[in-house]
Scaffold this active site. Structure first.
Site, mmCIF file in Angstrom:
data_model
loop_
_atom_site.group_PDB
_atom_site.id
_atom_site.type_symbol
_atom_site.label_atom_id
_atom_site.label_comp_id
_atom_site.label_asym_id
_atom_site.label_seq_id
_atom_site.Cartn_x
_atom_site.Cartn_y
_atom_site.Cartn_z
ATOM 1 N N ASN A 222 15.950 7.696 24.540
ATOM 2 C CA ASN A 222 16.532 8.537 25.588
ATOM 3 C C ASN A 222 15.664 9.746 25.884
ATOM 4 O O ASN A 222 15.698 10.290 26.989
ATOM 5 C CB ASN A 222 17.944 8.974 25.211
ATOM 6 C CG ASN A 222 18.946 7.857 25.466
ATOM 7 O OD1 ASN A 222 18.671 6.947 26.254
ATOM 8 N ND2 ASN A 222 20.076 7.905 24.799
ATOM 9 N N GLU B 295 17.968 2.423 16.850
ATOM 10 C CA GLU B 295 17.202 3.532 16.279
ATOM 11 C C GLU B 295 17.865 3.911 14.964
ATOM 12 O O GLU B 295 19.054 4.254 14.941
ATOM 13 C CB GLU B 295 17.189 4.714 17.254
ATOM 14 C CG GLU B 295 16.378 4.395 18.497
ATOM 15 C CD GLU B 295 16.479 5.454 19.586
ATOM 16 O OE1 GLU B 295 15.424 5.883 20.086
ATOM 17 O OE2 GLU B 295 17.595 5.844 19.957
ATOM 18 N N HIS C 152 21.667 4.204 16.145
ATOM 19 C CA HIS C 152 21.895 4.326 17.580
ATOM 20 C C HIS C 152 21.577 3.001 18.272
ATOM 21 O O HIS C 152 20.413 2.606 18.384
ATOM 22 C CB HIS C 152 21.031 5.462 18.161
ATOM 23 C CG HIS C 152 21.295 5.705 19.608
ATOM 24 N ND1 HIS C 152 20.318 5.619 20.578
ATOM 25 C CD2 HIS C 152 22.448 6.007 20.264
ATOM 26 C CE1 HIS C 152 20.860 5.865 21.751
ATOM 27 N NE2 HIS C 152 22.144 6.110 21.588
ATOM 28 N N SER D 100 24.896 9.452 20.747
ATOM 29 C CA SER D 100 23.722 9.415 21.619
ATOM 30 C C SER D 100 23.085 10.786 21.734
ATOM 31 O O SER D 100 21.908 10.892 22.048
ATOM 32 C CB SER D 100 24.124 8.990 23.033
ATOM 33 O OG SER D 100 24.763 7.767 23.023
HETATM 34 N N1 LIG Z 1 28.078 3.302 26.233
HETATM 35 C C1 LIG Z 1 26.802 3.362 25.953
HETATM 36 O O1 LIG Z 1 25.949 2.890 26.707
HETATM 37 C C2 LIG Z 1 26.356 3.950 24.640
HETATM 38 C C3 LIG Z 1 25.085 3.644 24.141
HETATM 39 C C4 LIG Z 1 24.703 4.147 22.905
HETATM 40 C C5 LIG Z 1 25.568 4.971 22.200
HETATM 41 N N2 LIG Z 1 26.788 5.282 22.719
HETATM 42 C C6 LIG Z 1 27.664 6.144 21.925
HETATM 43 O O2 LIG Z 1 28.657 5.334 21.319
HETATM 44 C C7 LIG Z 1 29.862 6.085 21.173
HETATM 45 C C8 LIG Z 1 31.000 5.326 21.841
HETATM 46 O O3 LIG Z 1 30.712 5.122 23.198
HETATM 47 P P1 LIG Z 1 31.544 4.103 24.087
HETATM 48 O O4 LIG Z 1 30.795 3.960 25.352
HETATM 49 O O5 LIG Z 1 31.854 2.907 23.305
HETATM 50 O O6 LIG Z 1 32.887 4.924 24.345
HETATM 51 P P2 LIG Z 1 34.335 4.375 24.749
HETATM 52 O O7 LIG Z 1 35.006 5.506 25.413
HETATM 53 O O8 LIG Z 1 34.216 3.092 25.463
HETATM 54 O O9 LIG Z 1 35.040 4.074 23.341
HETATM 55 C C9 LIG Z 1 35.401 5.057 22.417
HETATM 56 C C10 LIG Z 1 36.547 4.507 21.587
HETATM 57 O O10 LIG Z 1 36.772 5.377 20.490
HETATM 58 C C11 LIG Z 1 38.157 5.466 20.277
HETATM 59 N N3 LIG Z 1 38.475 6.690 19.543
HETATM 60 C C12 LIG Z 1 38.475 7.954 19.991
HETATM 61 N N4 LIG Z 1 38.804 8.796 18.982
HETATM 62 C C13 LIG Z 1 39.002 8.036 17.884
HETATM 63 C C14 LIG Z 1 39.352 8.322 16.538
HETATM 64 N N5 LIG Z 1 39.558 9.557 16.138
HETATM 65 N N6 LIG Z 1 39.465 7.301 15.689
HETATM 66 C C15 LIG Z 1 39.246 6.027 16.077
HETATM 67 N N7 LIG Z 1 38.913 5.708 17.334
HETATM 68 C C16 LIG Z 1 38.786 6.697 18.233
HETATM 69 C C17 LIG Z 1 38.744 5.459 21.675
HETATM 70 O O11 LIG Z 1 40.129 5.110 21.661
HETATM 71 C C18 LIG Z 1 37.868 4.420 22.354
HETATM 72 O O12 LIG Z 1 38.425 3.123 22.225
HETATM 73 C C19 LIG Z 1 29.575 7.443 21.763
HETATM 74 O O13 LIG Z 1 29.173 8.291 20.744
HETATM 75 C C20 LIG Z 1 28.423 7.186 22.710
HETATM 76 O O14 LIG Z 1 27.640 8.310 22.943
HETATM 77 C C21 LIG Z 1 27.205 4.782 23.910
#
Ligand SMILES: NC(=O)c1ccc[n+]([C@@H]2O[C@H](COP(=O)([O-])OP(=O)(O)OC[C@H]3O[C@@H](n4cnc5c(N)ncnc54)[C@H](O)[C@@H]3O)[C@@H](O)[C@H]2O)c1
Length: 677
Positions: free
Chosen positions: A193, A155, A143, A122
């Site tokens: 964003n 995106e 994204h 993000s």
């Molecule tokens: N939550 C949102 O609204 C949103 C929206 C758009 C983008 N994002 C982006 O998506 C990504 C994930 O966000 P999220 O909310 O799902 O986070 P989250 O914390 O819910 O999930 C992240 C997952 O990644 C796993 N992980 C961490 N390191 C790892 C590795 N080395 N190998 C494999 N798995 C690994 C963790 O165990 C966890 O299950 C981030 O980059 C975030 O910025 C989030």
């Protein structure tokens, strides 16, 4: 990727985004490998998918069987090596640059060299995430928005080194997944964003400045932007931490205007949600909406100035991703660009900066922003005209017809262009015409405007039909009414297996007016044309091919090659209806012979299609049925120009019936009650 197709996709990180994405991918029929660090995390991700699907079964969105099939397509594992088979991998791990870089280094080693690697970051630059990979040309950003199985926006972010080929394939995949892609430069916050975060911040500043309480700010924002939740309620749901974090990242890239206000940082530190209490004071709405609009207009114009995104993609991002009723540029047009510029200038003054050129220029010209509803893309001598109103299912309106006509003429006259393709963005081809336009003009008795709109549409379709270059309609998803008519004007129709075709008009009190009662006959004969137009029966791609309504049905990834082949073959001669296949002989004969008398049959032939059509006919508007049947019969022997002139001639008559108003105005709210007049 073998032959450009996608078979297996990978997702790394089984958290909120990753598990939702894997669910969506499997729902759309792909195999997906979902990887997380250990078996516990993997099991949690799998459980989250199972729970969401079970909720879908409870709400009757999925059947038990479909759910089982979806779950079977998800292979959740802690073994990274299982990604070796993937054609494209989406990384969705923690928002931590070192963790992401490490994941990309591993993917670089494990994945095939032709696999595409995407990050769902993000806030980081895609280029930074890709920094240590050996093949940066295959890396890009995808994204998605929460919840990724429900929110359609994505995106597609090309960094400087991403190859056009990788971007194009990744884009195609988004359409196959039913997503609505917009294209962003690799710039902090991308498109959505970039303006959404300052919008949230401004809401907090209104509170900080004691302009109003949270309840009033939320209520004003809901009214001003046509949304279901105001900024404070939204932050409570999606996380105050994310809001504070995004603001901090954006301010590092673009300066203090983007920084989290002190009050937001305080709320974040308290770990408490916003208190949404307080009396709503509607007298403050205008002032609140003006401040929120001012900062949105300023930032939206700035991002367009910088080439981060187009004005159309910015608007689509707001409507599809954030579910605003209108995007920033549509809102500026609605206010008038001079007033919009004045509001943005207030913001600029407060932050001691200048108005972006995009807005300055438009205000100086005092002209509304021209929003392109049709894109033209030329590749290898083929011009593809894509209607770009994904959230309105690409419905035809006055502006779409005007822009389509303009771009079509340009392409037809250009000697470098060999063929022209008609297409729609997203999940639908074209879902008919804008119903609200009809309702409004019936209410004001402005039938001339409806006739003029239809005439322009007919002229465009005639120009398409007469074009000396081959014109191919590329139908993916639903084609309804005007959408079928647009496709029929082309010389070839190529559909994907997900395509479907129907004429819903007689069920809303009108008849197809853009050649539907004429060109259908020329493809499938009078009997089947009557069956389709009168009963409104939906036919899927396979059935459409069997009866000759379309020329080819090919998987999505073969569309381009098939279109190329048809363009190379050139324009076909005049079309004559193909023989009715045995499967449809009974229904064709029944409708051809008996016309509308079919309704009077006591003992119709024992045929499933006839029985279903007769049931459907009971709920159609009688006047619309009668005129449509007449038009099909009379037009069958005429040149198409004369046939469509007949359609135009009855338009005012049909639109002035009480049933037309009833059918059009009840659509989507309740079943219509037709009186036969
Ligand atoms: N939550 C949102 O609204 C949103 C929206 C758009 C983008 N994002 C982006 O998506 C990504 C994930 O966000 P999220 O909310 O799902 O986070 P989250 O914390 O819910 O999930 C992240 C997952 O990644 C796993 N992980 C961490 N390191 C790892 C590795 N080395 N190998 C494999 N798995 C690994 C963790 O165990 C966890 O299950 C981030 O980059 C975030 O910025 C989030």
């Amino acid at each position: 990727m073998t032959g450009g197709t996608f078979r297996v996709l990978g997702v790394v990180g089984a958290g909120n985004m990753g598990s939702g994405l894997a669910q969506k991918i499997a729902t759309e029929g792909f195999d997906v490998v979902l990887v997380d660090v250990d078996d516990e995390k993997v099991a949690r991700g799998r459980e989250s998918i199972r729970r969401t699907l079970a909720a879908g079964v409870a709400r009757k969105i999925f059947t038990e069987d479909a759910t089982a099939a979806i779950l079977k397509r998800v292979r959740a594992t802690s073994r990274f090596d299982d990604l070796a088979a993937a054609d494209l991998v989406i990384e969705a791990v923690f928002e931590d640059l070192d963790v992401k870089k490490d994941v990309f280094a591993r993917l670089d080693r494990i994945c095939r060299p032709d696999a595409i690697l995407a990050t769902n970051t993000s806030s980081f630059a895609v280029a930074d995430v890709a920094a240590d990979t050996r093949l940066p040309e295959r890396v890009l950003g995808l994204h998605y928005f929460y919840h990724p199985a429900k929110n359609r926006l994505v995106e597609v972010v090309a960094e400087l080194e991403s190859s056009e080929e990788a971007v194009r394939r990744a884009w195609t995949l988004q359409e196959m997944l039913g997503k609505t892609p917009i294209r962003s430069r690799d710039s902090c916050g991308f498109i959505v964003n970039r303006f959404f975060s300052p919008w949230l911040n401004e809401a907090v500043r209104l509170l900080e400045d004691d302009v109003a309480n949270t309840a009033t700010i939320d209520a004003a924002a809901k009214q001003g932007f046509g949304i279901g939740m105001g900024p404070f309620e939204l932050m409570n749901v999606t996380g105050i931490a994310i809001a504070a974090h995004t603001a901090a990242t954006l301010s590092r890239a673009f300066g203090p205007l983007y920084a989290a206000p002190r009050r937001l940082r305080k709320q974040f530190a308290s770990r408490q949600p916003w208190a949404l209490k307080g009396e709503v004071d509607a007298s403050l709405f205008d002032a609140i909406i003006d401040r929120l609009a001012g900062i949105t207009f300023y930032v939206a114009a700035a991002l367009v100035d910088e080439g981060v995104g187009t004005i159309e993609d910015t608007d689509i991002g707001a409507r599809v991703g954030l579910r605003w009723r209108r995007g920033p540029f549509e809102l500026m047009n609605e206010r008038g660009v001079r007033e919009a510029a004045a509001l943005a200038a207030d913001t600029a003054r407060r932050w001691k900066t200048r108005l972006p050129d995009t807005l300055l220029r438009q205000a100086a010209a005092s002209q509304p922003f021209r929003l392109s509803l049709v894109n033209r893309n030329i590749v290898d001598g083929i011009a593809t005209l894509t209607i770009n109103r994904p959230d309105a299912m690409n419905a035809l309106n006055e502006a779409v017809i005007e822009q389509l006509a303009e771009l079509f003429a340009l392409s037809a006259d250009d000697p470098a262009i060999e063929g022209i393709v008609l297409a729609g963005t997203g999940k639908a081809f074209v879902a008919g015409a804008d119903i609200r336009f009809f309702v409004k003009n019936i209410e004001s008795k402005n039938f001339r405007r409806i006739v003029a709109f239809t005439r322009h549409g007919q002229d465009l379709l005639l120009a398409i039909e007469r074009c000396r270059k081959p014109v191919v309609a590329r139908v993916h998803g639903v084609a309804l009414g005007g959408g079928v008519e647009l496709a029929l004007a082309g010389h070839y129709i190529v559909a994907t297996p997900s395509a479907s075709f129907a004429f819903p008009e007689t069920g809303i009190g009108i008849y197809p007016g853009l050649g539907g009662t004429q060109r259908t006959t020329r493809r499938v004969g009078v009997g089947l044309a009557k069956w389709l137009v009168l009963s409104g029966q939906t036919v899927n791609a396979e059935e459409a091919l069997a009866i000759g309504l379309v020329d080819r049905v090919v998987p999505y990834e073969q569309l381009e090659a098939t279109i190329r082949e048809l363009v190379d073959r050139g324009r076909p001669g005049p079309r004559t209806a193909q023989p009715v296949p045995a499967t449809h002989a009974t229904v064709a004969e029944f409708f051809e012979r008996d016309g509308l008398d079919v309704l009077k049959h006591d003992t119709p032939p024992d045929d499933g299609r006839i029985a279903s059509a007769l049931r459907k006919l009971q709920s159609k508007a009688p006047v619309a049925l009668r005129i449509a049947a007449e038009l099909i019969e009379r037009g069958a022997a005429l040149p198409v120009e004369e046939g469509v002139a007949l359609e135009l001639g009855r338009l005012e008559e049909i639109f002035s019936t009480a049933d037309a108003y009833e059918g059009l105005s009840s659509l989507g709210r309740r079943p219509p009650v037709f009186k036969g007049a």
